[in-house]
Design an enzyme around this catalytic site. Structure first.
Site, PDB file in Angstrom:
ATOM      1  N   GLY A 111       6.524  -3.451   2.935  1.00  0.00           N
ATOM      2  CA  GLY A 111       6.313  -3.960   4.287  1.00  0.00           C
ATOM      3  C   GLY A 111       6.731  -5.415   4.428  1.00  0.00           C
ATOM      4  O   GLY A 111       7.606  -5.901   3.701  1.00  0.00           O
ATOM      5  N   ASN A 112       6.037  -6.113   5.328  1.00  0.00           N
ATOM      6  CA  ASN A 112       6.369  -7.513   5.623  1.00  0.00           C
ATOM      7  C   ASN A 112       6.334  -8.386   4.383  1.00  0.00           C
ATOM      8  O   ASN A 112       7.257  -9.168   4.135  1.00  0.00           O
ATOM      9  CB  ASN A 112       5.363  -8.062   6.646  1.00  0.00           C
ATOM     10  CG  ASN A 112       5.665  -7.585   8.041  1.00  0.00           C
ATOM     11  OD1 ASN A 112       6.702  -7.906   8.596  1.00  0.00           O
ATOM     12  ND2 ASN A 112       4.783  -6.785   8.609  1.00  0.00           N
ATOM     13  N   GLY A 158       0.832  -1.199   0.000  1.00  0.00           N
ATOM     14  CA  GLY A 158       0.000   0.000   0.000  1.00  0.00           C
ATOM     15  C   GLY A 158       0.867   1.249   0.000  1.00  0.00           C
ATOM     16  O   GLY A 158       2.076   1.176   0.215  1.00  0.00           O
ATOM     17  N   ASP A 203       1.572   1.204   9.222  1.00  0.00           N
ATOM     18  CA  ASP A 203       1.130   0.424  10.391  1.00  0.00           C
ATOM     19  C   ASP A 203       2.227   0.271  11.438  1.00  0.00           C
ATOM     20  O   ASP A 203       1.943  -0.096  12.573  1.00  0.00           O
ATOM     21  CB  ASP A 203       0.683  -0.983   9.949  1.00  0.00           C
ATOM     22  CG  ASP A 203      -0.616  -0.950   9.170  1.00  0.00           C
ATOM     23  OD1 ASP A 203      -1.148   0.145   8.952  1.00  0.00           O
ATOM     24  OD2 ASP A 203      -1.085  -2.023   8.758  1.00  0.00           O
ATOM     25  N   ARG A 235      -0.286  -4.733  -5.107  1.00  0.00           N
ATOM     26  CA  ARG A 235      -0.195  -5.985  -4.339  1.00  0.00           C
ATOM     27  C   ARG A 235      -0.226  -7.131  -5.343  1.00  0.00           C
ATOM     28  O   ARG A 235      -0.651  -6.957  -6.481  1.00  0.00           O
ATOM     29  CB  ARG A 235      -1.358  -6.081  -3.357  1.00  0.00           C
ATOM     30  CG  ARG A 235      -1.390  -4.909  -2.361  1.00  0.00           C
ATOM     31  CD  ARG A 235      -2.320  -5.197  -1.192  1.00  0.00           C
ATOM     32  NE  ARG A 235      -2.533  -4.002  -0.374  1.00  0.00           N
ATOM     33  CZ  ARG A 235      -1.755  -3.629   0.637  1.00  0.00           C
ATOM     34  NH1 ARG A 235      -0.695  -4.340   0.962  1.00  0.00           N
ATOM     35  NH2 ARG A 235      -2.033  -2.543   1.331  1.00  0.00           N
ATOM     36  N   GLY A 249      -4.499   0.061  10.453  1.00  0.00           N
ATOM     37  CA  GLY A 249      -3.780  -0.791  11.390  1.00  0.00           C
ATOM     38  C   GLY A 249      -4.383  -2.174  11.305  1.00  0.00           C
ATOM     39  O   GLY A 249      -5.345  -2.482  11.994  1.00  0.00           O
ATOM     40  N   MET A 272      -6.687   9.002   3.472  1.00  0.00           N
ATOM     41  CA  MET A 272      -6.114  10.350   3.600  1.00  0.00           C
ATOM     42  C   MET A 272      -4.828  10.343   4.415  1.00  0.00           C
ATOM     43  O   MET A 272      -3.927  11.144   4.176  1.00  0.00           O
ATOM     44  CB  MET A 272      -7.126  11.285   4.257  1.00  0.00           C
ATOM     45  CG  MET A 272      -8.285  11.584   3.333  1.00  0.00           C
ATOM     46  SD  MET A 272      -9.562  12.467   4.184  1.00  0.00           S
ATOM     47  CE  MET A 272      -8.751  14.022   4.414  1.00  0.00           C
TER      48      MET A 272
HETATM   49  N1  LIG Z   1       5.524 -14.405   1.482  1.00  0.00           N
HETATM   50  C1  LIG Z   1       5.741 -13.719   0.370  1.00  0.00           C
HETATM   51  N2  LIG Z   1       6.699 -14.116  -0.497  1.00  0.00           N
HETATM   52  C2  LIG Z   1       6.935 -13.431  -1.624  1.00  0.00           C
HETATM   53  N3  LIG Z   1       6.288 -12.295  -1.968  1.00  0.00           N
HETATM   54  C3  LIG Z   1       5.320 -11.857  -1.154  1.00  0.00           C
HETATM   55  C4  LIG Z   1       4.996 -12.532   0.058  1.00  0.00           C
HETATM   56  N4  LIG Z   1       3.997 -11.865   0.664  1.00  0.00           N
HETATM   57  C5  LIG Z   1       3.710 -10.819  -0.133  1.00  0.00           C
HETATM   58  N5  LIG Z   1       4.492 -10.809  -1.217  1.00  0.00           N
HETATM   59  C6  LIG Z   1       4.474  -9.824  -2.288  1.00  0.00           C
HETATM   60  O1  LIG Z   1       4.900  -8.573  -1.752  1.00  0.00           O
HETATM   61  C7  LIG Z   1       4.143  -7.508  -2.285  1.00  0.00           C
HETATM   62  C8  LIG Z   1       3.579  -6.650  -1.192  1.00  0.00           C
HETATM   63  O2  LIG Z   1       2.943  -7.424  -0.192  1.00  0.00           O
HETATM   64  P1  LIG Z   1       1.773  -6.837   0.716  1.00  0.00           P
HETATM   65  O3  LIG Z   1       1.515  -7.796   1.803  1.00  0.00           O
HETATM   66  O4  LIG Z   1       0.627  -6.449  -0.132  1.00  0.00           O
HETATM   67  O5  LIG Z   1       2.332  -5.453   1.243  1.00  0.00           O
HETATM   68  P2  LIG Z   1       3.457  -5.107   2.311  1.00  0.00           P
HETATM   69  O6  LIG Z   1       4.749  -5.455   1.739  1.00  0.00           O
HETATM   70  O7  LIG Z   1       3.289  -3.675   2.526  1.00  0.00           O
HETATM   71  O8  LIG Z   1       3.153  -5.935   3.526  1.00  0.00           O
HETATM   72  C9  LIG Z   1       3.076  -8.130  -3.178  1.00  0.00           C
HETATM   73  O9  LIG Z   1       3.439  -7.919  -4.513  1.00  0.00           O
HETATM   74  C10 LIG Z   1       3.070  -9.577  -2.789  1.00  0.00           C
HETATM   75  O10 LIG Z   1       2.773 -10.418  -3.888  1.00  0.00           O
HETATM   76  O1  LIG Z   2      -6.695  -0.871   0.643  1.00  0.00           O
HETATM   77  P1  LIG Z   2      -5.299  -1.359   0.577  1.00  0.00           P
HETATM   78  O2  LIG Z   2      -4.476  -0.651  -0.406  1.00  0.00           O
HETATM   79  O3  LIG Z   2      -5.218  -2.839   0.416  1.00  0.00           O
HETATM   80  O4  LIG Z   2      -4.612  -1.018   1.958  1.00  0.00           O
HETATM   81  C1  LIG Z   2      -5.176  -1.262   3.184  1.00  0.00           C
HETATM   82  C2  LIG Z   2      -4.101  -1.643   4.159  1.00  0.00           C
HETATM   83  O5  LIG Z   2      -2.982  -0.843   4.104  1.00  0.00           O
HETATM   84  C3  LIG Z   2      -2.345  -0.823   5.367  1.00  0.00           C
HETATM   85  O6  LIG Z   2      -2.059   0.497   5.697  1.00  0.00           O
HETATM   86  C4  LIG Z   2      -1.109  -1.662   5.386  1.00  0.00           C
HETATM   87  O7  LIG Z   2      -0.453  -1.519   4.201  1.00  0.00           O
HETATM   88  P2  LIG Z   2       0.865  -2.298   3.900  1.00  0.00           P
HETATM   89  O8  LIG Z   2       0.563  -3.754   3.827  1.00  0.00           O
HETATM   90  O9  LIG Z   2       1.280  -1.728   2.614  1.00  0.00           O
HETATM   91  O10 LIG Z   2       1.810  -1.952   4.992  1.00  0.00           O
HETATM   92  C5  LIG Z   2      -3.306  -1.474   6.340  1.00  0.00           C
HETATM   93  O11 LIG Z   2      -3.407  -0.762   7.514  1.00  0.00           O
HETATM   94  C6  LIG Z   2      -4.556  -1.568   5.554  1.00  0.00           C
HETATM   95  O12 LIG Z   2      -5.248  -2.727   5.893  1.00  0.00           O
HETATM   96 MG   LIG Z   3       1.679  -6.216   4.815  1.00  0.00          MG
END
Ligand SMILES: Nc1ncnc2c1ncn2[C@@H]1O[C@H](COP(=O)(O)OP(=O)(O)O)[C@@H](O)[C@H]1O
Ligand SMILES: O=P(O)(O)OC[C@H]1O[C@](O)(COP(=O)(O)O)[C@@H](O)[C@@H]1O
Ligand SMILES: [Mg+2]
EC number: 2.7.1.11
Length: 557
Positions: free
Chosen positions: A298-299, A210, A329, A273, A373, A481
């Site tokens: 992120g994670n 995000g 978050d 994503r 969050g 926002m």
């Molecule tokens: N366990 C994973 N292994 C490899 N790629 C992943 C994994 N989890 C998420 N991704 C990839 O990382 C990108 C972002 O993950 P997402 O969970 O949406 O956001 P964030 O990195 O902010 O937590 C996405 O393109 C997703 O396909």
């Molecule tokens: O509507 P979207 O783009 O999926 O994002 C919502 C999510 O984004 C967040 O801010 C977390 O985003 P990230 O996974 O990118 O850190 C969460 O708090 C919320 O659930």
């Molecule tokens: Mg995440």
């Protein structure tokens, strides 16, 4: 002591087994917090390896005695794995623990994988009067006399409080005596020797997940710093990992292109994503000749970055993969905070203040603000602390009841009768047991939650209608926002330092690492250590206690 029903998320439950009887037999501390609350029984967390007990004892037949079990601070849980392997009877256990810690937090380096990895004097030199020459025909513009490099053996202390007792608030102890154990992590910054020739580098930047305030600031600093090293080929990968697909063209980046991008929010490159798998990403990197990859996310993104790093090693492909943790978050382990978090908290103030004004100006007004969050309540907690206008803060880590004698609604009634108005701030992941499960997942596989904000708003209206009392409820959802805005000054600085350090790490020959701030110092961490689970608010932390003190809210269980 009566009956002890257990409350906790599924995530907590595995930690409960086998610890209860041991923990209940240890001495306890009594304290009172906030108005109208019963004494709390706080048991030393260290006696039960991964859980802390937080018991609320109330007399009265309507209410059974309750023990709530919370998962400990995630890092404490992480070190619990190491603790499990420690024999405290061994006189050398402390040395062994420290040694093991050093190994765990070692950051992967080119020389670990490639015996032929060559190093060169750094081209990062702040004494240059002119830009780095086109072709390096005159040699690299290094300055070995310059005192601006970080010694690779420099370390930063991960934990800086020396707890004297396991009973001290927030204590994280390894052994029952709370022995001081040093946990050192790698200091970030430019190295004297670099492992890439700048003219051979093709660097790529990708922003995933995000949005988050500060993405453009980090992109900008990465480009600027790469150029100072002398890199000419810098590209942006559009729309997160999806941009590695064949249909997407790279975005050429230069100092000129990124000069003013930090003046607006969002990401110059776009985010997404989901997307291609790791094999496809690495295939695409090889086809494009990318040998330095900066991954902002992120994670999930970091899990991807680590998988890309491993796949490159498997293929013998000399690439530096460096992450920059991005999430409003603040749910990444071990760091003081992630960039964008401060800005999100600041932006949330506008929504909270509006909710307060609406509630305060209405006859028996109630303002409800939902903040982001997903699994952690940091934004809601900090926004409540910053505003001083929140009466009730609800976060995913702390269970609550809406109805019943100790529920949120009863307290709201009390607030309307005593204060005349009230403001509630709820994190999106809070109270998911009250809303219908959607079973939906986003493209990355993250669970899409039901709307707790709307639910609370409806329940408040229903409740006051049923009891025949007026209540004027106003609901504000500033969700997008708070993350679409431009970074504030403090995040701007954080992004600048993290972006620069990401480039220094890559040139220093590290890969599979991420950058962070730890006890106000900048560090490199191995990716797996920061993503083993999402960081959450510890309900027994000083910060959550401060939040409760500030709102004056009771337990809602
Ligand atoms: N366990 C994973 N292994 C490899 N790629 C992943 C994994 N989890 C998420 N991704 C990839 O990382 C990108 C972002 O993950 P997402 O969970 O949406 O956001 P964030 O990195 O902010 O937590 C996405 O393109 C997703 O396909
Ligand atoms: O509507 P979207 O783009 O999926 O994002 C919502 C999510 O984004 C967040 O801010 C977390 O985003 P990230 O996974 O990118 O850190 C969460 O708090 C919320 O659930
Ligand atoms: Mg995440």
């Amino acid at each position: 002591m009566g009956r002890f029903p257990f409350f906790g998320t599924k995530h907590d439950m595995p930690y409960i087994d086998g610890h209860l009887s041991l923990s209940l037999s240890v001495p306890c501390i009594f304290s009172t917090m906030g108005p109208a609350i019963s004494p709390r029984l706080l048991l030393p967390a260290t006696t039960s390896d991964r859980v802390s007990f937080h018991a609320t004892i109330r007399s009265g037949v309507d209410r059974p005695n309750v023990i709530r079990i919370f998962k400990r601070n995630p890092y404490a849980a992480a070190s619990a794995e190491m603790k499990a392997a420690v024999d405290f009877g061994d006189p050398d256990w402390k040395d062994k623990y420290e040694h093991e810690f050093e190994k765990r937090f070692n950051i992967p380096h080119m020389t670990d994988f490639f015996s032929d990895a060559e190093s060169y004097p750094s081209t990062f030199c702040l004494r240059m009067r002119t830009p780095v020459s086109e072709d390096f025909a005159q040699g690299y513009p290094s300055d070995e006399e310059w005192q601006g490099y970080i010694d690779t053996n420099d370390r930063v202390l991960l934990k800086v409080i020396r707890f004297s007792s396991p009973r001290s608030a927030g204590a994280e102890c390894i052994d029952p005596d709370c022995t001081w154990v040093e946990q050192w992590i790698h200091r970030a910054g430019p190295r004297e020797k670099i492992f890439f020739k700048p003219e051979n580098v093709k660097a790529a930047i990708v922003t995933c997940g995000g949005l988050c305030p500060g993405l453009n600031d980090v992109i900008r600093q990465i480009v600027i710093t790469l150029e100072i090293y002398g890199v000419k080929k810098i590209v942006g990968v559009p729309f997160g990992y999806r941009g590695f697909g064949k249909e997407f063209a790279e975005i050429p980046l230069t100092r000129k292109v990124v000069q003013n991008v930090h003046l607006s929010g969002g990401s110059l490159l776009g985010v997404s994503r989901g997307g291609p798998n790791v094999t496809e990403i690495v295939d695409s990197m090889q086809e494009r000749g990318i040998n330095m990859l900066f991954v902002l996310g992120g994670n999930g993104t970091h899990a991807g970055a680590n998988a890309v790093h491993n796949e490159c090693r498997k293929r013998g492909f000399k690439v530096a993969v460096v992450g920059v943790p991005k999430t409003i978050d603040n749910d990444i382990l071990l760091m003081d905070k992630t960039f964008g978090f401060d800005t999100a908290v600041e932006e949330a103030q506008r929504a909270i203040n509006s909710a307060y004004i609406e509630a305060h100006s209405a006859y028996r007004g109630v303002g409800v603000v939902k903040l982001m969050g997903r699994s952690s309540g940091f934004i809601a907690m900090q926004a409540a602390l910053a505003s001083g206008q929140i009466d009730i803060c609800l976060i995913p880590e702390v269970p609550f009841e809406l109805h019943g004698p100790h529920g949120v609604l009863k307290h709201l009634k009390y607030l309307l009768e005593t204060k005349g108005s009230a403001v509630i701030c709820v994190a999106e992941g809070a109270g998911q047991n009250f809303v219908e499960k959607t079973n939906a997942k986003d493209a990355s596989g993250n669970v899409v939650y039901g709307d707790i904000g709307v639910h609370i708003q409806q329940e408040i209206k229903k409740y006051f209608k049923e009891i025949g009392d007026p209540a004027d409820v106003k609901y504000i959802d500033p969700t997008y926002m708070i993350r679409a805005c431009r970074a504030n000054a403090s995040d701007g600085i954080l992004c600048t330092v993290l972006g620069q350090n990401a480039v220094h790490g890559a040139f220093g020959g590290y890969s599979g690492i991420t950058v962070g701030i730890c006890n106000t110092h900048y560090v490199y961490l191995p990716i797996p250590e920061v993503i083993s689970y999402p960081r959450t608010v510890d309900p027994n932390s000083r910060m959550w206690h401060r939040c409760l003190t500030s709102t004056g809210q009771p337990d809602f269980i």
